[in-house]
Design a protein around this motif. Structure first.
Motif, PDB file in Angstrom:
ATOM      1  N   ASN A 199      11.360   3.440  20.282  1.00 15.67           N
ATOM      2  CA  ASN A 199      11.763   2.593  20.887  1.00 15.67           C
ATOM      3  C   ASN A 199      12.180   1.336  19.198  1.00 15.67           C
ATOM      4  N   HIS A 200      11.532   1.345  17.939  1.00 21.42           N
ATOM      5  CA  HIS A 200      11.762   0.791  17.421  1.00 21.42           C
ATOM      6  C   HIS A 200      12.215   1.571  16.007  1.00 21.42           C
ATOM      7  N   ASP A 201      13.138   2.463  16.336  1.00 23.14           N
ATOM      8  CA  ASP A 201      13.775   3.343  15.535  1.00 23.14           C
ATOM      9  C   ASP A 201      13.209   3.970  14.433  1.00 23.14           C
ATOM     10  N   ARG A 202      11.939   4.014  14.817  1.00 24.74           N
ATOM     11  CA  ARG A 202      11.255   5.338  13.611  1.00 24.74           C
ATOM     12  C   ARG A 202      10.954   6.562  14.501  1.00 24.74           C
ATOM     13  N   VAL A 203      12.438   7.370  14.871  1.00 24.21           N
ATOM     14  CA  VAL A 203      11.788   8.873  15.742  1.00 24.21           C
ATOM     15  C   VAL A 203      11.964   9.971  15.462  1.00 24.21           C
ATOM     16  N   ARG A 204      12.228  10.357  13.905  1.00 23.68           N
ATOM     17  CA  ARG A 204      10.936  10.653  13.312  1.00 23.68           C
ATOM     18  C   ARG A 204       9.402  10.828  13.400  1.00 23.68           C
ATOM     19  N   GLN A 205       9.239   9.597  14.095  1.00 18.63           N
ATOM     20  CA  GLN A 205       7.100   9.827  13.533  1.00 18.63           C
ATOM     21  C   GLN A 205       7.082   9.753  14.803  1.00 18.63           C
ATOM     22  N   SER A 206       8.317   9.192  16.409  1.00 24.07           N
ATOM     23  CA  SER A 206       7.495   9.092  17.126  1.00 24.07           C
ATOM     24  C   SER A 206       7.716  10.869  17.436  1.00 24.07           C
ATOM     25  N   VAL A 207       8.359  11.775  17.042  1.00 25.38           N
ATOM     26  CA  VAL A 207       8.331  13.131  17.188  1.00 25.38           C
ATOM     27  C   VAL A 207       7.127  13.595  16.820  1.00 25.38           C
ATOM     28  N   SER A 208       6.295  13.258  16.321  1.00 26.83           N
ATOM     29  CA  SER A 208       5.228  13.997  15.980  1.00 26.83           C
ATOM     30  C   SER A 208       4.544  13.629  16.366  1.00 26.83           C
ATOM     31  N   ILE A 209       3.972  12.208  16.920  1.00 32.20           N
ATOM     32  CA  ILE A 209       3.017  11.487  17.899  1.00 32.20           C
ATOM     33  C   ILE A 209       3.130  12.515  19.099  1.00 32.20           C
ATOM     34  N   TYR A 210       4.735  12.085  19.335  1.00 35.57           N
ATOM     35  CA  TYR A 210       4.560  12.855  20.737  1.00 35.57           C
ATOM     36  C   TYR A 210       4.202  14.261  20.869  1.00 35.57           C
ATOM     37  N   GLU A 211       4.359  15.170  19.875  1.00 39.73           N
ATOM     38  CA  GLU A 211       3.919  16.684  19.466  1.00 39.73           C
ATOM     39  C   GLU A 211       2.205  16.981  20.146  1.00 39.73           C
ATOM     40  N   LEU A 212       1.441  16.456  18.978  1.00 40.37           N
ATOM     41  CA  LEU A 212       0.294  16.545  19.269  1.00 40.37           C
ATOM     42  C   LEU A 212      -0.347  15.439  20.293  1.00 40.37           C
ATOM     43  N   ALA A 213       0.330  14.487  20.920  1.00 38.25           N
ATOM     44  CA  ALA A 213      -0.334  13.920  22.940  1.00 38.25           C
ATOM     45  C   ALA A 213      -0.157  15.063  23.373  1.00 38.25           C
TER      46      ALA A 213
ATOM     47  N   GLU B 181      35.935  -5.826  19.233  1.00 35.16           N
ATOM     48  CA  GLU B 181      35.608  -6.905  20.379  1.00 35.16           C
ATOM     49  C   GLU B 181      34.309  -5.877  19.760  1.00 35.16           C
ATOM     50  N   LEU B 182      34.191  -5.536  21.412  1.00 31.78           N
ATOM     51  CA  LEU B 182      33.682  -4.568  21.667  1.00 31.78           C
ATOM     52  C   LEU B 182      32.311  -4.105  20.318  1.00 31.78           C
ATOM     53  N   TYR B 183      32.595  -3.599  19.334  1.00 29.18           N
ATOM     54  CA  TYR B 183      31.903  -3.262  18.457  1.00 29.18           C
ATOM     55  C   TYR B 183      31.330  -3.994  17.638  1.00 29.18           C
ATOM     56  N   HIS B 184      31.856  -5.758  17.519  1.00 30.69           N
ATOM     57  CA  HIS B 184      31.071  -6.726  16.993  1.00 30.69           C
ATOM     58  C   HIS B 184      30.068  -7.190  17.404  1.00 30.69           C
ATOM     59  N   ARG B 185      30.152  -6.868  19.279  1.00 35.58           N
ATOM     60  CA  ARG B 185      29.586  -7.299  20.141  1.00 35.58           C
ATOM     61  C   ARG B 185      27.939  -6.992  19.835  1.00 35.58           C
ATOM     62  N   SER B 186      28.507  -5.486  19.722  1.00 39.14           N
ATOM     63  CA  SER B 186      26.920  -4.705  20.169  1.00 39.14           C
ATOM     64  C   SER B 186      26.495  -4.688  18.289  1.00 39.14           C
ATOM     65  N   LEU B 187      26.951  -4.457  17.286  1.00 35.91           N
ATOM     66  CA  LEU B 187      26.601  -4.596  15.662  1.00 35.91           C
ATOM     67  C   LEU B 187      25.717  -5.981  15.836  1.00 35.91           C
ATOM     68  N   ASP B 188      26.590  -7.248  16.696  1.00 34.19           N
ATOM     69  CA  ASP B 188      25.525  -8.589  16.578  1.00 34.19           C
ATOM     70  C   ASP B 188      23.770  -8.011  17.349  1.00 34.19           C
ATOM     71  N   ILE B 189      24.136  -7.448  18.772  1.00 38.76           N
ATOM     72  CA  ILE B 189      22.708  -7.240  19.234  1.00 38.76           C
ATOM     73  C   ILE B 189      21.857  -6.567  18.175  1.00 38.76           C
TER      74      ILE B 189
ATOM     75  N   TYR C 273      19.232  -0.157  10.569  1.00 36.50           N
ATOM     76  CA  TYR C 273      18.882   0.565  11.989  1.00 36.50           C
ATOM     77  C   TYR C 273      20.083   1.560  11.763  1.00 36.50           C
ATOM     78  N   SER C 274      19.690   2.913  12.985  1.00 35.72           N
ATOM     79  CA  SER C 274      19.515   3.318  12.468  1.00 35.72           C
ATOM     80  C   SER C 274      21.456   3.948  13.536  1.00 35.72           C
ATOM     81  N   GLY C 275      21.132   3.332  14.680  1.00 29.55           N
ATOM     82  CA  GLY C 275      22.883   2.951  15.765  1.00 29.55           C
ATOM     83  C   GLY C 275      23.937   2.436  15.213  1.00 29.55           C
ATOM     84  N   LEU C 276      23.425   1.196  13.747  1.00 25.39           N
ATOM     85  CA  LEU C 276      24.351   0.839  13.205  1.00 25.39           C
ATOM     86  C   LEU C 276      25.580   1.533  12.897  1.00 25.39           C
ATOM     87  N   GLU C 277      25.165   3.021  12.370  1.00 23.73           N
ATOM     88  CA  GLU C 277      26.434   3.901  12.169  1.00 23.73           C
ATOM     89  C   GLU C 277      27.555   4.507  12.817  1.00 23.73           C
TER      90      GLU C 277
END
Length: 603
Positions: A322-336, A516-524, A533-537
């Motif tokens: 949720n904090h945009d550190r997806v690669r790290q989350s994968v390794s943690i979930y694999e261990l769990a 208009e919607l893209y700019h709202r999404s970007l602001d958030i 943030y990865s989603g900005l792309e």
């Protein structure tokens, strides 16, 4: 002769244990005579030798399991042997060529599933035959609390709930004196945990109210030690129902109720839930503080093979993804997942949930690459296990069906070899999304974040299927629900706005609305995550396409520059990411963690 003497030296106790376990069928009727600790060693040794049928008989008896549960320092050895008895097969009876996973599931449903049911039924019978003597009441309550907690830990929530409800019935006519009040509160806490985890929300409401009534009826410091855990369960219930403001409120209250006298394992549980509640409220600094403290404490308190350590990892993975550190989350979930598999075996609800979370993390991680083979494998395993262990329309199936549908959709879009194959994959995805939406509507109605997510997922799918009017309707419904529940600047709202912008931009040619919607999404996104943030792309690329279609060359150049700058920022942030477990150090004093949590500059 000398070689015989060298063969194996052992103590007299070990030699006796070997004799008893090797002739278990002969000695099993004398189990009642053994001390609890010796009984435990016998049962576990039988498990180690693969004696499945004797174990099933022993684990079906309430009196035997109640005695085994008294050996508290070997609780997870008991879970391992219990699960081993449920998921192993009588291979000599198995037709050749049958896949192992199918065999295990068939065994679990036809044979193994009867063991937890036998325990629940056996305890209910004991409660029905109870005589009104304080000694019997105390003994039966203690057994119920231990047995219910054990089955909950092992992932058998339905049977755990039955036992705890039967235990709760005893309190209705038991004399309300002394420690009975603490037992009532403990029973409510355990029952609330089970009902919330198993999505029995109506029943959980009854337990919630009973808990509040019990606390209100008590005075002074008598229940102080229980409040942190109870409030944590209140938070978990609201969290599981996607009532995030209430989940956050009770998480904060649980932190306020923490005392230094509480066991470290309890503090870990409180911190875990509070961290998750902060994540969904996008209080990432507070969530990071608690998530890291959980890992530090868990590293000191638990063995690395302890399922409670896996629980801590799962929640840390939730924070990371949720904090945009997806690669790290994968390794943690694999261990769990590895830890849970070693403890519970392949056919277990805790394992299925770990498969699901890993599948989603892999889906997000590989979104741009299109390599979804591993994500699909874990989603398939999660769904297979849940469909075998859960009732047909259980709410837990909604989430895993959603994950599998998302993966199938991307596979269809990224591997359009022939129309027939793509059509089938998209059709399967639609069936899964509709099933998930139906389950959410039955449980929550329309006005719920989870329901809104399923509407949004259908919107994305209909966009992929070129059903654009239906896609627009789904996205608008998702946005309306999320804005009503979460406000106009929440991350979930930004996500749905971005999806609608994509629909308007690439398919419906509504470029000004998309802009208009893209700019709202970007602001958030910028406010929550910053410039890397990865989603900005997707928003930047979308705006470049919008301005290209509108013929605004200056804006095209502007956002092309912004996109290139984002790529640099993103690459730098990825380089700076370290191993998520490298930063685990010594835990802070509990008082310091609480003080830091409530500091204003963590807002």
């Amino acid at each position: 002769m000398a070689s015989r003497l060298k063969k194996k030296c052992c103590t007299l106790y070990e030699a006796a244990l070997e004799v008893v376990t090797s002739r278990y069928s002969f000695y099993k009727h004398d189990l009642e005579m053994l001390p609890d600790s010796v009984l435990f060693d016998v049962i576990y040794e039988v498990y180690e030798k693969g004696g499945i049928q004797p174990l099933r008989e022993a684990f079906s008896r309430v009196d035997i399991v109640a005695r085994l549960l008294k050996i508290t320092d070997k609780r997870f050895c008991l879970i391992r042997s219990f699960q081993g008895a449920l998921t192993s097969m009588f291979w000599e009876e198995v037709p050749r060529g049958t896949e192992e996973a199918v065999l295990q599931s068939q065994f679990l449903v036809e044979f193994g599933g009867g063991v937890p049911n036998s325990l629940a039924k056996g305890y209910e019978n004991l409660c029905a035959d109870l005589e009104d003597t304080q000694v019997q009441v105390d003994r039966l309550v203690e057994t119920g609390l231990r047995l219910g907690g054990f089955l909950s830990d092992a992932g058998w929530f339905a049977e755990s709930e039955r036992i705890l409800l039967a235990c709760q019935e005893i309190f209705k006519w038991a004399r309300k004196e002394g420690r009975i009040w603490l037992q009532i509160l403990e029973c409510c806490q355990k029952l609330l945990h089970v009902q919330s985890s198993y999505c029995h929300f109506e029943e959980a409401d009854v337990t919630y109210n009973a808990s509040v009534t019990t606390v209100v009826g008590l005075q002074g410091d008598f229940v102080t030690a229980n409040l942190a855990v109870l409030y944590k369960e209140f938070s978990a219930l609201h969290f599981n129902r996607s009532e995030y403001s209430l989940a956050h409120y009770w998480a904060v209250e649980s932190l306020r109720a923490i005392t230094t006298e509480l066991p470290p394992c309890v503090i870990i549980e409180v911190f875990r839930q509070a961290s998750k509640a902060c994540v969904v409220k996008r209080e990432f600094k507070r969530a990071a503080l608690l998530a890291r403290e959980v890992l530090c404490l868990a590293n000191e308190v638990f063995d690395v093979n302890d399922p409670r350590y896996a629980d801590a990892l799962m929640d840390y993975g939730f924070f990371l993804i949720n904090h945009d550190r997806v690669r790290q989350s994968v390794s943690i979930y694999e261990l769990a997942l590895d830890i849970r598999l070693a403890m519970f075996g392949p056919m277990n609800l805790h394992v299925a949930i770990a498969h699901e979370d890993l599948a989603y993390a892999l889906y997000v991680y590989e979104y741009s690459s299109g390599r979804f083979i591993r994500a699909r494998e874990h989603a398939d395993k999660a769904l297979f296990i849940m469909e075998k262990l859960l009732p047909r329309n259980h709410l837990l199936l909604a989430s895993v069906r959603r994950v599998k549908a998302l993966i199938l959709e991307e596979i269809a879009l990224d591997n359009m070899v022939h129309d027939a194959g793509t059509h089938i994959l998209l059709q399967n995805a639609e069936e899964l999304h509709k099933s998930a939406l139906d389950l959410a509507l039955r449980t929550f109605g329309e006005r719920n974040v989870q329901t809104a997510k399923h509407f949004g997922n259908l919107g994305r799918l209909y966009q992929s299927m070129s059903r654009f009017q239906e896609a627009e309707a789904m996205h608008l419904k998702a946005i309306a629900i999320k804005e009503n529940l979460l406000g106009s600047t929440d991350y979930e709202v930004g996500l749905s706005i971005g999806h609608l912008a994509s629909l308007y931009n690439y398919h419906m040619k509504k470029y000004r609305k998309a802009e208009e919607l893209y700019h709202r999404s970007l602001d958030i996104s910028l406010k929550l995550f910053g410039e890397s943030y990865s989603g900005l792309e997707y928003d930047y690329r979308g705006l470049i396409h919008v301005y290209h279609k509108l013929g605004d060359i200056e804006k095209v150049a502007q956002y092309t520059y912004v996109l290139n700058n984002w790529k640099i920022q993103r690459q730098l942030s990825l380089i700076q990411e370290d191993d998520p477990l490298d930063s685990v150090g010594s835990p802070l004093p509990i008082a310091d963690v609480a003080a830091l949590f409530f500091e204003d500059d963590l807002d």
